[in-house]
Write an enzyme that holds these catalytic residues in place. Sequence first.
Site, PDB file in Angstrom:
ATOM      1  N   ARG A  25      -7.359  -2.355   5.070  1.00  0.00           N
ATOM      2  CA  ARG A  25      -6.809  -1.216   5.853  1.00  0.00           C
ATOM      3  C   ARG A  25      -6.643  -1.471   7.342  1.00  0.00           C
ATOM      4  O   ARG A  25      -6.172  -0.588   8.051  1.00  0.00           O
ATOM      5  CB  ARG A  25      -7.646   0.062   5.653  1.00  0.00           C
ATOM      6  CG  ARG A  25      -7.816   0.496   4.207  1.00  0.00           C
ATOM      7  CD  ARG A  25      -6.495   0.790   3.532  1.00  0.00           C
ATOM      8  NE  ARG A  25      -6.700   1.388   2.202  1.00  0.00           N
ATOM      9  CZ  ARG A  25      -5.872   1.201   1.175  1.00  0.00           C
ATOM     10  NH1 ARG A  25      -4.788   0.441   1.309  1.00  0.00           N
ATOM     11  NH2 ARG A  25      -6.109   1.782   0.018  1.00  0.00           N
TER      12      ARG A  25
ATOM     13  N   ASN B  71      -0.390  -4.471   2.761  1.00  0.00           N
ATOM     14  CA  ASN B  71       0.134  -3.113   3.003  1.00  0.00           C
ATOM     15  C   ASN B  71      -0.645  -2.377   4.091  1.00  0.00           C
ATOM     16  O   ASN B  71      -1.187  -1.295   3.887  1.00  0.00           O
ATOM     17  CB  ASN B  71       0.182  -2.288   1.709  1.00  0.00           C
ATOM     18  CG  ASN B  71      -1.181  -2.069   1.074  1.00  0.00           C
ATOM     19  OD1 ASN B  71      -2.123  -2.807   1.352  1.00  0.00           O
ATOM     20  ND2 ASN B  71      -1.285  -1.055   0.241  1.00  0.00           N
TER      21      ASN B  71
ATOM     22  N   ASP C 124       1.868  -5.654  -2.713  1.00  0.00           N
ATOM     23  CA  ASP C 124       0.999  -4.779  -3.518  1.00  0.00           C
ATOM     24  C   ASP C 124       0.884  -3.364  -2.956  1.00  0.00           C
ATOM     25  O   ASP C 124       0.763  -3.156  -1.754  1.00  0.00           O
ATOM     26  CB  ASP C 124      -0.401  -5.359  -3.675  1.00  0.00           C
ATOM     27  CG  ASP C 124      -1.186  -4.542  -4.672  1.00  0.00           C
ATOM     28  OD1 ASP C 124      -0.810  -4.570  -5.858  1.00  0.00           O
ATOM     29  OD2 ASP C 124      -2.114  -3.821  -4.279  1.00  0.00           O
TER      30      ASP C 124
ATOM     31  N   HIS D 153      -4.021  -6.682 -11.358  1.00  0.00           N
ATOM     32  CA  HIS D 153      -4.507  -5.496 -12.093  1.00  0.00           C
ATOM     33  C   HIS D 153      -3.770  -5.173 -13.396  1.00  0.00           C
ATOM     34  O   HIS D 153      -3.195  -4.107 -13.536  1.00  0.00           O
ATOM     35  CB  HIS D 153      -4.588  -4.266 -11.189  1.00  0.00           C
ATOM     36  CG  HIS D 153      -3.392  -3.994 -10.313  1.00  0.00           C
ATOM     37  ND1 HIS D 153      -2.101  -4.015 -10.761  1.00  0.00           N
ATOM     38  CD2 HIS D 153      -3.334  -3.671  -8.998  1.00  0.00           C
ATOM     39  CE1 HIS D 153      -1.293  -3.717  -9.759  1.00  0.00           C
ATOM     40  NE2 HIS D 153      -2.019  -3.512  -8.682  1.00  0.00           N
TER      41      HIS D 153
ATOM     42  N   ASP E 276      -9.302  -4.993  -6.448  1.00  0.00           N
ATOM     43  CA  ASP E 276      -8.343  -3.996  -5.936  1.00  0.00           C
ATOM     44  C   ASP E 276      -9.088  -2.921  -5.127  1.00  0.00           C
ATOM     45  O   ASP E 276      -8.767  -1.733  -5.212  1.00  0.00           O
ATOM     46  CB  ASP E 276      -7.512  -3.371  -7.065  1.00  0.00           C
ATOM     47  CG  ASP E 276      -6.306  -2.593  -6.534  1.00  0.00           C
ATOM     48  OD1 ASP E 276      -6.044  -2.629  -5.317  1.00  0.00           O
ATOM     49  OD2 ASP E 276      -5.630  -1.932  -7.345  1.00  0.00           O
TER      50      ASP E 276
ATOM     51  N   HIS F  61     -10.059   4.903   0.806  1.00  0.00           N
ATOM     52  CA  HIS F  61      -9.235   5.992   1.339  1.00  0.00           C
ATOM     53  C   HIS F  61     -10.127   6.977   2.067  1.00  0.00           C
ATOM     54  O   HIS F  61     -11.217   7.312   1.582  1.00  0.00           O
ATOM     55  CB  HIS F  61      -8.506   6.730   0.206  1.00  0.00           C
ATOM     56  CG  HIS F  61      -7.364   5.955  -0.372  1.00  0.00           C
ATOM     57  ND1 HIS F  61      -6.204   5.702   0.333  1.00  0.00           N
ATOM     58  CD2 HIS F  61      -7.197   5.364  -1.574  1.00  0.00           C
ATOM     59  CE1 HIS F  61      -5.382   4.988  -0.425  1.00  0.00           C
ATOM     60  NE2 HIS F  61      -5.961   4.758  -1.589  1.00  0.00           N
TER      61      HIS F  61
HETATM   62 ZN   LIG Z   1      -1.413  -2.936  -6.828  1.00  0.00          ZN
END
Ligand SMILES: [Zn+2]
Length: 439
Positions: free
Chosen positions: A67, A97, A157, A237, A310, A314
Amino acid sequence: MPAKPLLLQGGRVVDPASGTDAAADVRIERGTISALGQGLSGDGATVVDCRGLVIAPAFVDLHTHLREPGREDAETIESGSRAAALGGFSAVCAMANTNPVADSAAVVEQVFNTGRAVGLVDVYPVGAITVGLEGSTLAELGEMHDSKARVNFFSDDGRCVQDSGLMRRALEYARAFDAIVANHAEDAGLAGDGAMNEGEVSGLLGLPGVPNEAEELVIARDLALTRMTGGRLHVPHVSTARSVELIRAAKAIGVNVTAEATPHHLSLTDTLVASFDSVYKVAPPLRTRADVDALRSGLIDGTIDCVATDHAPHAREDKEREFDKAPPGMLGLETAFAVLSTELVATGLLSLGDLIVRMSTAPARIRNLDGHGGPIASGAPATLVIFDPEARWVVDAARLASLSDNTPFAGRELQGKVVHTLLRGKFSVRDGEVVDGQG
Ligand SMILES: [Zn+2]
C-alpha cells in the site's frame, strides 16, 4: 566489530533445497552459516536454545500488497515488513497497484530502497504490466528490469489485462529478459459487479456473483498465449477446481507456467459470506468446498507450485462498508504459515517438508531470489525461520503488526508458531517480537 557468532542449538533442520531433515546445530558467523552438524561447540557464540523447534529457510511471498506509496493509512512498507517478519518471511514481492502505480523505474526503486532502509525483509517490487494499470499501453518493462530494483516479475494485480493482444505483447516483451508475467485472471464482462462466488450461496443471499468461468476463461487464454509466445506465466491466487485442471494440463504439454494459491482459498468457503461480514470479501472470491479440495490436491501434487498470501490490507472505514461496496482483500502475512500448518500438516495431508517447499524453496526459485529459499548449508546466507510446530495460539486481529485488521482468521486457534526469523544472520524477529534497529 563483527557481531558475535550465533549457535542455534538442538533444533530440527528441515531444508528441501539440500534434502536435509535431521537434528542439527547451526553456527552462524558474519551473516553466513559457518557450520552445520550435531554437537557443535558454543564457544564464543550466543547460544539460542532450539530444542523442540524447526529450523527452515525463511518464507518467500510472491504476492503482497504493501500500500505504500499512496495508502499509508492501510499499510506501509515498514508495517508490512514487520508483519512479514513475524510471519516468518524474509522476502516479499510488493504488488504494483499503489498510488502512484509502480510502472516506472522511479517508483520501483523507491519501494526497493524503502524496503532496504527498513531492513526487516527484502522487498522485491513487482512492476505493472500496463501504464497506470489502465490495461491499454504496455509499461516500460525493460526500464524497470534495468533499474536498481531489477524487476523480473510484472503484474497489474487487482486488475486483469483484458486485451489479448496486449497480454501477448507483454509475454513477448518479458521473454527478452526471462521475466514473468502474472495476470489477475478475471474476465470483466463475466465478473460484472459480482461481490462473491456465483452459486447456491449467492442465490440464497441475493448478492451478485462472480462465476468460476470469469477466472477460467482468462487462465485458458493466458496459457494459450504463453504457449504461443514461449513466455513465462505465473497464475496468481488460483481459486477454482477447473483452473487447477487447466494448469495441470498445460504443464503436461510443457507450457512454462507456475501457479500459486492463497491460505484463504485453501481453507475457507463461500458459506462464510452468509454473515455479510466484508472481511470475507476477496478477489477472486472464496469458492466451494469442492474447489478448496481441488486446490489442496493441486498443491499436494505440485500443480500449484507455491503458496502466496495476497496480503491485502484495507483501512477499517473502507472495509466496514456494506458487503457489495467494500473493497476485496484479506490480511495474510502473519497467519499464512500457521493456517497451512493447521489445515494441511496437522491433518496429515501435506508433509512439513512439502509445506516448506511451497512457502520457501519453490517461490524463491520462481523469482530467482538468490539467498532465499535455502539451502541451509555451510557458506550459505543465514536467512531462516525457526518455528514451534506444536505451539497453539489464537489470532488476535488487534495485536497484528499490520496497520489494518481485516483478517478472516480472527479468533481462530491455530497450530504452529514462528519464534525467530533471521535475515542474513540478524534477527528480524526474536522470541516472537520484531527486532528494530537492524542497521
Ligand atoms: Zn489479484
